[in-house]
Design an enzyme around this catalytic site. Sequence first.
Site, mmCIF file in Angstrom:
data_model
loop_
_atom_site.group_PDB
_atom_site.id
_atom_site.type_symbol
_atom_site.label_atom_id
_atom_site.label_comp_id
_atom_site.label_asym_id
_atom_site.label_seq_id
_atom_site.Cartn_x
_atom_site.Cartn_y
_atom_site.Cartn_z
ATOM 1 N N GLU A 11 -15.646 -9.822 -17.004
ATOM 2 C CA GLU A 11 -14.330 -10.194 -16.485
ATOM 3 C C GLU A 11 -13.657 -11.144 -17.481
ATOM 4 O OE1 GLU A 11 -10.946 -11.089 -15.065
ATOM 5 O OE2 GLU A 11 -12.104 -9.518 -14.049
ATOM 6 N N GLY A 35 -12.476 -11.343 -8.633
ATOM 7 C CA GLY A 35 -11.644 -11.087 -7.458
ATOM 8 C C GLY A 35 -10.396 -10.295 -7.760
ATOM 9 N N CYS A 72 -5.919 -9.241 -6.083
ATOM 10 C CA CYS A 72 -5.899 -9.565 -4.659
ATOM 11 C C CYS A 72 -6.248 -11.020 -4.398
ATOM 12 C CB CYS A 72 -6.857 -8.661 -3.895
ATOM 13 S SG CYS A 72 -7.000 -9.070 -2.137
ATOM 14 N N HIS A 110 -1.487 -2.716 28.219
ATOM 15 C CA HIS A 110 -0.157 -3.297 28.405
ATOM 16 C C HIS A 110 -0.306 -4.802 28.627
ATOM 17 C CE1 HIS A 110 3.990 -3.767 29.780
ATOM 18 N NE2 HIS A 110 3.501 -4.532 30.761
#
Length: 453
Positions: free
Chosen positions: A33, A38, A41, A436
């Site tokens: 990396e 990560g 995001c 509901h």
Amino acid sequence: MKSFDAIVIGGGQAGPFLAARMVEKGMKVALIERKFLGGTCVNAGCMPTKTLVASARAAYVARNSAVYGVNIPGEIAIDMKVVRARAETVTMNARNGLIGWFAGMDGMTVIYGHARFEDPKTVSVNGETLTAPRIFLNVGARPVIPDLPGINDIDYLTSTSIIHLDTLPRHLAVIGGSYIGLEFAQMYRRFGAEVSVIEHGPKLASREDEDISDAIADVLRSEGIDIHTGVSDIAFARSSDGITVATDSARIDASHVLIATGRKPNTDDLGLDAAGVISDKHGYITVDDRLATNVDGIWALGDCNGHGAFTHTSYNDFEIAAANLLDGADRKLSSRILAYALYIDPPLGRVGMTEKQARASGRKIMISTRPMSRVGRANERGETKGFMKVIADAETKKILGAAILGIEGDEVIHGIIDAMNAGTTYPALQWSVPIHPTVSELIPTVLGDLKPV
């Protein structure tokens, strides 16, 4: 030269989880990396921006609390340093969680640096050479900076840099009227800035049907956001107190400019030619239905393959690759039904085809719409902007797509997503008995109103 069973280049939402699965299988894996684990995001996308959206909504609710009989004396003040710190905390917690997770894995080697191909099985990083029979690219994307007059003479913001602002802009000019730009536009308007959105196309969020685009514009205008569409010329210049943004129809005195005109894949400096990996004219790596490139032993996952610029599509790429390579499955990219959300307030949840796409397919289609003003939960909450829209195939009775722009639309859309992935016909859903009062309870009603067009 160091040898591994697999090399993963990029620490976004696909590669690291695939690396972890391979380590579980007893493999030796290198995860490379160049900056932060990560990906977009965690560090510059979903997590920090949605944290900022939450702060902006809190400000909006506080300012409008009297409507609900809640009186807050005095002016609602925004502390941008606290706002920024809160978003940074969310990011750091996620990033450090990944760092700790990988540090505890035997067989995982995390290397920070920039990787380049030397040949199809070899990469170099920090002066070292690594080799593996399997290499996975998960390098993500970055903001596009258009070549506009005067742009190099101003200090502009991107979606990456704006999240670090700890002061409130006097007037934010957003260049680009699509998803990223619109989220920041509403967010900063709610923080208290004047906001102008400048879009080259005739509509905001041009991927959507016109009725959805128009409703999005209505939502933003209702909060005092100035919208300019169909803009053909844009130029920038420094002014005594900020930046002048000149278009063919307006002159905007801005303090800050956000460039939100799209993203491009981080593939131009990987040495793809040395590996023989093919990419298209935009830099997206060409993959087959199982995410393999044209070179045996190299796969491309996430934003860099052009098959979805979302965290969930990137993670699904991991799921496809892991299932096929480690679990003996045969999962395909073409089986994925695309869904996404626009996180303005109220949010837009989207899945499958638009009306325009359904009509262009030549199918006989049915459409149903329902305004949120006819949804009990929306009225009870006092949030009645937007509407629901569902498109279905008149012959197969399958749902082709849906858009829910309204309160909790990003959550309600999952009822449709699940039905589409299960292949459920819309008549079957009409007999469900929803709870509901909810927004989701209107899904059977909207489906029952489907009519041929």
